[in-house]
Design a protein around this motif. Structure first.
Motif, PDB file in Angstrom:
ATOM      1  N   ASN A   1      -0.814 -11.064  14.494  1.00  0.00           N
ATOM      2  CA  ASN A   1      -0.451 -10.427  13.351  1.00  0.00           C
ATOM      3  C   ASN A   1      -1.300  -9.162  12.737  1.00  0.00           C
ATOM      4  O   ASN A   1      -0.765  -8.386  12.140  1.00  0.00           O
ATOM      5  CB  ASN A   1      -0.007 -11.451  12.217  1.00  0.00           C
ATOM      6  N   LYS A   2      -2.363  -9.692  12.697  1.00  0.00           N
ATOM      7  CA  LYS A   2      -3.592  -8.548  12.377  1.00  0.00           C
ATOM      8  C   LYS A   2      -3.416  -7.310  13.059  1.00  0.00           C
ATOM      9  O   LYS A   2      -3.576  -6.142  12.302  1.00  0.00           O
ATOM     10  CB  LYS A   2      -5.022  -9.148  12.372  1.00  0.00           C
TER      11      LYS A   2
ATOM     12  N   THR B   1      -0.723  -6.099  14.726  1.00  0.00           N
ATOM     13  CA  THR B   1       0.614  -5.270  14.578  1.00  0.00           C
ATOM     14  C   THR B   1       0.657  -4.491  13.430  1.00  0.00           C
ATOM     15  O   THR B   1       0.165  -4.856  12.370  1.00  0.00           O
ATOM     16  CB  THR B   1       1.802  -6.391  14.749  1.00  0.00           C
ATOM     17  N   GLU B   2       1.249  -3.262  13.665  1.00  0.00           N
ATOM     18  CA  GLU B   2       1.325  -2.451  12.239  1.00  0.00           C
ATOM     19  C   GLU B   2       2.747  -2.695  11.671  1.00  0.00           C
ATOM     20  O   GLU B   2       2.739  -1.859  10.730  1.00  0.00           O
ATOM     21  CB  GLU B   2       1.544  -1.134  12.827  1.00  0.00           C
ATOM     22  N   ASP B   3       3.339  -3.629  12.157  1.00  0.00           N
ATOM     23  CA  ASP B   3       4.649  -4.117  11.360  1.00  0.00           C
ATOM     24  C   ASP B   3       4.556  -4.690  10.049  1.00  0.00           C
ATOM     25  O   ASP B   3       3.283  -5.597  10.013  1.00  0.00           O
ATOM     26  CB  ASP B   3       5.433  -4.906  12.319  1.00  0.00           C
ATOM     27  N   ASP B   4       5.073  -4.442   8.951  1.00  0.00           N
ATOM     28  CA  ASP B   4       4.818  -5.122   7.805  1.00  0.00           C
ATOM     29  C   ASP B   4       5.295  -6.555   7.620  1.00  0.00           C
ATOM     30  O   ASP B   4       5.038  -7.186   6.722  1.00  0.00           O
ATOM     31  CB  ASP B   4       5.702  -4.471   6.640  1.00  0.00           C
TER      32      ASP B   4
ATOM     33  N   LYS C   1       3.902  -9.656   5.680  1.00  0.00           N
ATOM     34  CA  LYS C   1       2.438 -10.249   5.734  1.00  0.00           C
ATOM     35  C   LYS C   1       1.920 -10.591   4.468  1.00  0.00           C
ATOM     36  O   LYS C   1       0.833 -11.264   4.380  1.00  0.00           O
ATOM     37  CB  LYS C   1       1.677  -9.407   6.745  1.00  0.00           C
TER      38      LYS C   1
END
Length: 140
Positions: A55-56, A58-61, A95
């Motif tokens: 998760n850190k 990935t650029e996805d919110d 996130k």
């Protein structure tokens, strides 16, 4: 006459030992890779670490979490290597929200953006050290 009897006894003992062995009684050999128990707290900790690092990166919110673990293995080395094959899905939570482990997944498959990921984690518990060695993901 005694020699054939000894040979027969040796054969019977060997056969008895072979028949009494079962795969469940495998002994853990350092360096060997074995199925990991997902209910084990150390295995779960390594999986949580892998997902956190994922998760850190990935650029996805939106937060992603495992839909299902396809395979979990471990290897005893100078510490423990954990190997996970996981289907990961996108949740409805950003996130920045708390309690991300209970976030619901998107209902629509195109928003869920499923991925198949393989993670390798190395942990040295006595040094309180854990690291993501390898991570590879592809669209499912």
């Amino acid at each position: 006459m005694a020699r054939p009897l000894c040979t027969l006894l040796l054969l019977l003992v060997t056969l008895a030992v072979a028949l009494s062995w079962s795969p469940e009684e495998d002994r853990i050999i350092p360096g060997g890779i074995y199925k990991a128990d997902l209910n084990d707290e150390w295995v779960q900790r390594a999986l949580d670490f892998a997902i956190s690092e994922y998760n850190k990166a990935t650029e996805d919110d939106y937060y992603r979490r495992p839909l299902r673990v396809l395979r979990a293995r471990q290897q005893i080395v100078g510490g423990v290597n954990y190997f996970f094959d996981v289907e990961v899905g996108r949740t409805i939570c950003t996130k920045s929200q708390p309690n991300l482990d209970t976030c619901a997944f998107h209902e629509q498959p195109e928003l869920q953006k499923k991925q198949l990921c393989s993670f390798k984690i190395h942990e040295v518990a006595w040094e309180d050290r854990i690291s993501l060695v390898n991570s590879r993901c592809q669209e499912a």
